[in-house]
Design an enzyme around this catalytic site. Structure first.
Site, PDB file in Angstrom:
ATOM      1  N   ARG A 147       1.750  37.144 -15.504  1.00  5.89           N
ATOM      2  CA  ARG A 147       1.237  38.351 -14.874  1.00  5.89           C
ATOM      3  C   ARG A 147       2.414  39.230 -14.472  1.00  5.89           C
ATOM      4  O   ARG A 147       3.395  38.741 -13.912  1.00  5.89           O
ATOM      5  CB  ARG A 147       0.410  37.986 -13.634  1.00  5.89           C
ATOM      6  CG  ARG A 147      -0.279  39.192 -13.003  1.00  5.89           C
ATOM      7  CD  ARG A 147      -1.051  38.815 -11.749  1.00  5.89           C
ATOM      8  NE  ARG A 147      -0.250  39.008 -10.560  1.00  5.89           N
ATOM      9  CZ  ARG A 147      -0.757  39.232  -9.329  1.00  5.89           C
ATOM     10  NH1 ARG A 147      -2.070  39.268  -9.158  1.00  5.89           N
ATOM     11  NH2 ARG A 147       0.030  39.394  -8.299  1.00  5.89           N
ATOM     12  N   TYR A 159       1.029  46.076  -3.400  1.00  5.73           N
ATOM     13  CA  TYR A 159       0.494  44.756  -3.743  1.00  5.73           C
ATOM     14  C   TYR A 159       1.287  44.107  -4.880  1.00  5.73           C
ATOM     15  O   TYR A 159       1.632  44.749  -5.859  1.00  5.73           O
ATOM     16  CB  TYR A 159      -0.980  44.874  -4.173  1.00  5.73           C
ATOM     17  CG  TYR A 159      -1.454  43.587  -4.787  1.00  5.73           C
ATOM     18  CD1 TYR A 159      -1.777  42.505  -3.978  1.00  5.73           C
ATOM     19  CD2 TYR A 159      -1.485  43.415  -6.167  1.00  5.73           C
ATOM     20  CE1 TYR A 159      -2.134  41.286  -4.530  1.00  5.73           C
ATOM     21  CE2 TYR A 159      -1.844  42.202  -6.735  1.00  5.73           C
ATOM     22  CZ  TYR A 159      -2.164  41.150  -5.906  1.00  5.73           C
ATOM     23  OH  TYR A 159      -2.492  39.936  -6.447  1.00  5.73           O
ATOM     24  N   ASP A 218      -2.843  43.050 -12.607  1.00  8.96           N
ATOM     25  CA  ASP A 218      -3.890  43.160 -11.583  1.00  8.96           C
ATOM     26  C   ASP A 218      -3.823  44.548 -10.949  1.00  8.96           C
ATOM     27  O   ASP A 218      -2.820  44.897 -10.324  1.00  8.96           O
ATOM     28  CB  ASP A 218      -3.651  42.073 -10.524  1.00  8.96           C
ATOM     29  CG  ASP A 218      -4.822  41.885  -9.570  1.00  8.96           C
ATOM     30  OD1 ASP A 218      -5.691  42.772  -9.518  1.00  8.96           O
ATOM     31  OD2 ASP A 218      -4.852  40.849  -8.881  1.00  8.96           O
ATOM     32  N   HIS A 220      -5.949  45.449  -8.649  1.00 10.42           N
ATOM     33  CA  HIS A 220      -6.353  45.154  -7.270  1.00 10.42           C
ATOM     34  C   HIS A 220      -7.298  46.199  -6.662  1.00 10.42           C
ATOM     35  O   HIS A 220      -7.056  46.723  -5.572  1.00 10.42           O
ATOM     36  CB  HIS A 220      -5.113  44.947  -6.383  1.00 10.42           C
ATOM     37  CG  HIS A 220      -5.245  43.770  -5.459  1.00 10.42           C
ATOM     38  ND1 HIS A 220      -5.504  43.910  -4.129  1.00 10.42           N
ATOM     39  CD2 HIS A 220      -5.174  42.441  -5.699  1.00 10.42           C
ATOM     40  CE1 HIS A 220      -5.564  42.693  -3.575  1.00 10.42           C
ATOM     41  NE2 HIS A 220      -5.380  41.796  -4.510  1.00 10.42           N
ATOM     42  N   GLU A 244      -7.007  43.175 -14.605  1.00  6.20           N
ATOM     43  CA  GLU A 244      -7.850  42.571 -13.563  1.00  6.20           C
ATOM     44  C   GLU A 244      -8.254  43.581 -12.491  1.00  6.20           C
ATOM     45  O   GLU A 244      -7.454  44.432 -12.100  1.00  6.20           O
ATOM     46  CB  GLU A 244      -7.042  41.426 -12.930  1.00  6.20           C
ATOM     47  CG  GLU A 244      -7.706  40.754 -11.770  1.00  6.20           C
ATOM     48  CD  GLU A 244      -6.814  39.682 -11.163  1.00  6.20           C
ATOM     49  OE1 GLU A 244      -5.806  39.290 -11.781  1.00  6.20           O
ATOM     50  OE2 GLU A 244      -7.126  39.241 -10.050  1.00  6.20           O
ATOM     51  N   GLU A 270     -12.658  37.800  -8.202  1.00  3.00           N
ATOM     52  CA  GLU A 270     -12.056  36.901  -7.199  1.00  3.00           C
ATOM     53  C   GLU A 270     -12.684  37.075  -5.817  1.00  3.00           C
ATOM     54  O   GLU A 270     -12.627  36.163  -5.010  1.00  3.00           O
ATOM     55  CB  GLU A 270     -10.530  37.072  -7.144  1.00  3.00           C
ATOM     56  CG  GLU A 270     -10.076  38.379  -6.543  1.00  3.00           C
ATOM     57  CD  GLU A 270      -8.561  38.567  -6.602  1.00  3.00           C
ATOM     58  OE1 GLU A 270      -7.959  38.234  -7.630  1.00  3.00           O
ATOM     59  OE2 GLU A 270      -7.995  39.035  -5.614  1.00  3.00           O
ATOM     60  N   ARG A 291     -13.274  35.670 -12.590  1.00  2.00           N
ATOM     61  CA  ARG A 291     -12.124  35.364 -11.735  1.00  2.00           C
ATOM     62  C   ARG A 291     -12.450  34.470 -10.545  1.00  2.00           C
ATOM     63  O   ARG A 291     -11.560  34.158  -9.744  1.00  2.00           O
ATOM     64  CB  ARG A 291     -11.522  36.681 -11.223  1.00  2.00           C
ATOM     65  CG  ARG A 291     -10.740  37.432 -12.257  1.00  2.00           C
ATOM     66  CD  ARG A 291      -9.437  36.740 -12.573  1.00  2.00           C
ATOM     67  NE  ARG A 291      -8.448  36.900 -11.531  1.00  2.00           N
ATOM     68  CZ  ARG A 291      -7.562  35.978 -11.169  1.00  2.00           C
ATOM     69  NH1 ARG A 291      -7.546  34.800 -11.741  1.00  2.00           N
ATOM     70  NH2 ARG A 291      -6.698  36.220 -10.215  1.00  2.00           N
ATOM     71  N   GLU A 347      -4.944  30.760 -13.262  1.00  2.00           N
ATOM     72  CA  GLU A 347      -3.858  31.331 -12.458  1.00  2.00           C
ATOM     73  C   GLU A 347      -3.170  30.203 -11.691  1.00  2.00           C
ATOM     74  O   GLU A 347      -3.835  29.335 -11.115  1.00  2.00           O
ATOM     75  CB  GLU A 347      -4.426  32.356 -11.462  1.00  2.00           C
ATOM     76  CG  GLU A 347      -3.366  33.054 -10.634  1.00  2.00           C
ATOM     77  CD  GLU A 347      -3.973  34.094  -9.686  1.00  2.00           C
ATOM     78  OE1 GLU A 347      -5.177  33.999  -9.382  1.00  2.00           O
ATOM     79  OE2 GLU A 347      -3.233  34.997  -9.268  1.00  2.00           O
ATOM     80  N   TRP A 410      -7.469  48.049  -0.797  1.00  2.08           N
ATOM     81  CA  TRP A 410      -6.238  47.276  -0.956  1.00  2.08           C
ATOM     82  C   TRP A 410      -6.391  46.258  -2.062  1.00  2.08           C
ATOM     83  O   TRP A 410      -7.402  45.620  -2.186  1.00  2.08           O
ATOM     84  CB  TRP A 410      -5.882  46.523   0.349  1.00  2.08           C
ATOM     85  CG  TRP A 410      -4.574  45.826   0.179  1.00  2.08           C
ATOM     86  CD1 TRP A 410      -3.315  46.370   0.212  1.00  2.08           C
ATOM     87  CD2 TRP A 410      -4.384  44.419  -0.110  1.00  2.08           C
ATOM     88  NE1 TRP A 410      -2.363  45.415  -0.029  1.00  2.08           N
ATOM     89  CE2 TRP A 410      -2.993  44.211  -0.224  1.00  2.08           C
ATOM     90  CE3 TRP A 410      -5.245  43.339  -0.266  1.00  2.08           C
ATOM     91  CZ2 TRP A 410      -2.448  42.962  -0.520  1.00  2.08           C
ATOM     92  CZ3 TRP A 410      -4.719  42.103  -0.545  1.00  2.08           C
ATOM     93  CH2 TRP A 410      -3.322  41.915  -0.672  1.00  2.08           C
TER      94      TRP A 410
END
Ligand code: EZ4
Ligand code: CO
Length: 410
Positions: A147, A159, A218, A220, A244, A270, A291, A347, A410
């Site tokens: 990643r 992030y 990602d 995010h 992602e 996630e 995820r 991951e 975030w």
């Protein structure tokens, strides 16, 4: 096999972890991870005050019945706190059942469908040089998929970037977003700068590391649907394994728009916690990877249902494996990932040395592949004395503000 005791153990070796330990009348013990990053004590209370009293005296072997009882008898369904608490019970009961059968858990789940699990690690850098060093470092550790998160010009702290200050040779260094302290850390964000910069990062990485290395990224949750579509399109030349969390995906329909514009594979989930969060995006084939972690999605029993549903649409697993999933949660992921047919990638962020003293683990990482190991059950034991040395410390995830002060995702 009657449940005689259930203890909730909170420990903070390198970070906070919540673990449920169930003990049966014939002396078997099982562990479940109940760690919810930044909101740990809410799950502790859910378990200690409301769930543990319901478990005592129940049949430890009745896993599905216990799951349904906890889910339906609460009346209040779904949500991260509820589903993390139920997950911990579910995983602890699977651990016990596998120990009773003298098998590693993946055998009980149907046996291994592969030799090992392709894992990806987290490379990051505030500068291009730091990023390249981090990618090389992960390749040296054996990672075959990586990643890539990069600093963005003009933004101070964002992030996914491990701080260079703590980076030293030979020391495993992972990005840890939660920070101990009284208040959450404030980061800054500018979507325009990010969208302009990220394609140049992937162009440079491909030029340096070649076309074959699987690369992930990602976003995010920070983009609107049309911004996400643009990012996916602009990254197509660099052939990502996945992109992602492009949008805050509780708006599942947003992904229709993203899909219309890009063939970059999408991974999401996630922060989802039940199969119902995936209903539309799986049925409409709007994602490529699920995820969810075992820890945050109701345990092995429920995540298996999500993944079996996804399998009908050729969607694969990409289970969340940050440091806030404890070694117990990671072990559960590895057993499930070995057993299912539609495994995609796992991951793998590495826990710190103190965490590895608290949790005795039997997984292996060889030549880029993770394996759960062949100990019976989950293959993880908790050293309660060692755990007791590290009391809970308040920690929060950061949050974001735009230049004008507006709070952003975030
Ligand atoms: O921000 O686990 O893909 N990984 C991630 C993580 C999450 C944290 C939140 O607890 O997005 O770094
Ligand atoms: Co993520």
């Amino acid at each position: 096999m009657i449940i005689e005791q259930a203890d909730v153990i909170v420990t903070s070796p390198d970070r906070n972890f919540v673990t449920l330990k169930i003990t049966t009348d014939d002396g078997l013990t099982g562990l479940g991870d109940a760690t919810l990053n930044g909101r740990e004590l809410s799950v502790v209370s859910y378990l200690r005050d409301h769930v543990v009293p319901l478990l005592i005296g129940r049949d430890a072997g009745a896993i599905e019945d216990t799951w349904q009882f906890l889910y339906r008898s609460a009346y209040w369904r779904r949500g991260p706190v509820t589903m993390a608490a139920i997950a911990a019970v579910d995983v602890a009961l699977w651990d016990i059942k596998a120990k009773a059968a003298s098998m590693p858990l993946y055998e009980l789940l149907g046996g291994a469908s592969r030799r090992g699990l392709l894992a990806y690690g987290h490379a990051s850098g505030g500068t291009r040089e730091a990023l390249f060093d981090s990618i090389r470092d992960h390749q040296e550790q054996g990672f075959k998929a990586i990643r890539v998160q990069s600093g963005v010009p003009g933004l101070k702290s964002i992030y996914g970037i491990a701080s260079d200050a703590t980076y030293s040779e030979g020391e495993t260094h992972e990005y840890e977003p939660a920070q101990r302290g009284a208040l959450p850390h404030e980061e800054d964000w500018d979507t325009g700068s990010y969208l302009r910069h990220i394609p140049t990062v992937f162009e440079a990485v491909r030029n340096e590391f070649g076309p074959e290395l699987p690369l992930l990224h990602d976003a995010h949750h920070r983009l609107s649907p049309i911004q996400a579509a643009r990012l996916g399109k602009s990254l197509e030349p660099y052939d990502l394994f996945w992109l992602e969390d492009v949008t805050p995906a509780e708006n599942q329909e947003a992904l229709r728009l993203v899909r219309r514009h890009t063939t970059t594979p999408l991974a999401i989930g996630e922060i989802f916690n039940t199969v119902w969060d995936y209903q539309q995006i799986v049925r409409e084939q709007l994602i490529d990877y699920v995820r969810s972690s075992v820890t945050h999605t109701g345990g092995i029993s429920h995540l298996k249902k999500v993944l079996d549903y996804a399998a009908q649409y050729q969607i694969k697993s990409g289970m969340h494996g940050p440091t806030d999933v404890s070694p117990v949660g990671m072990a559960a992921a590895l057993h499930l990932g070995l057993a299912i047919h539609n495994f995609g990638i796992q991951e793998y962020m590495q826990h710190g040395a103190r965490t590895n003293e608290v949790f005795d683990q039997s997984f292996t990482f060889t030549d880029g592949l993770l394996h759960a190991g062949d100990a019976v059950g989950l293959g993880v034991e908790l050293d309660t004395d060692e755990a007791g040395r590290y009391p809970y410390e308040r920690a929060y995830l950061p949050y974001n503000r735009l230049a004008d002060g507006t709070v952003h995702d975030w």
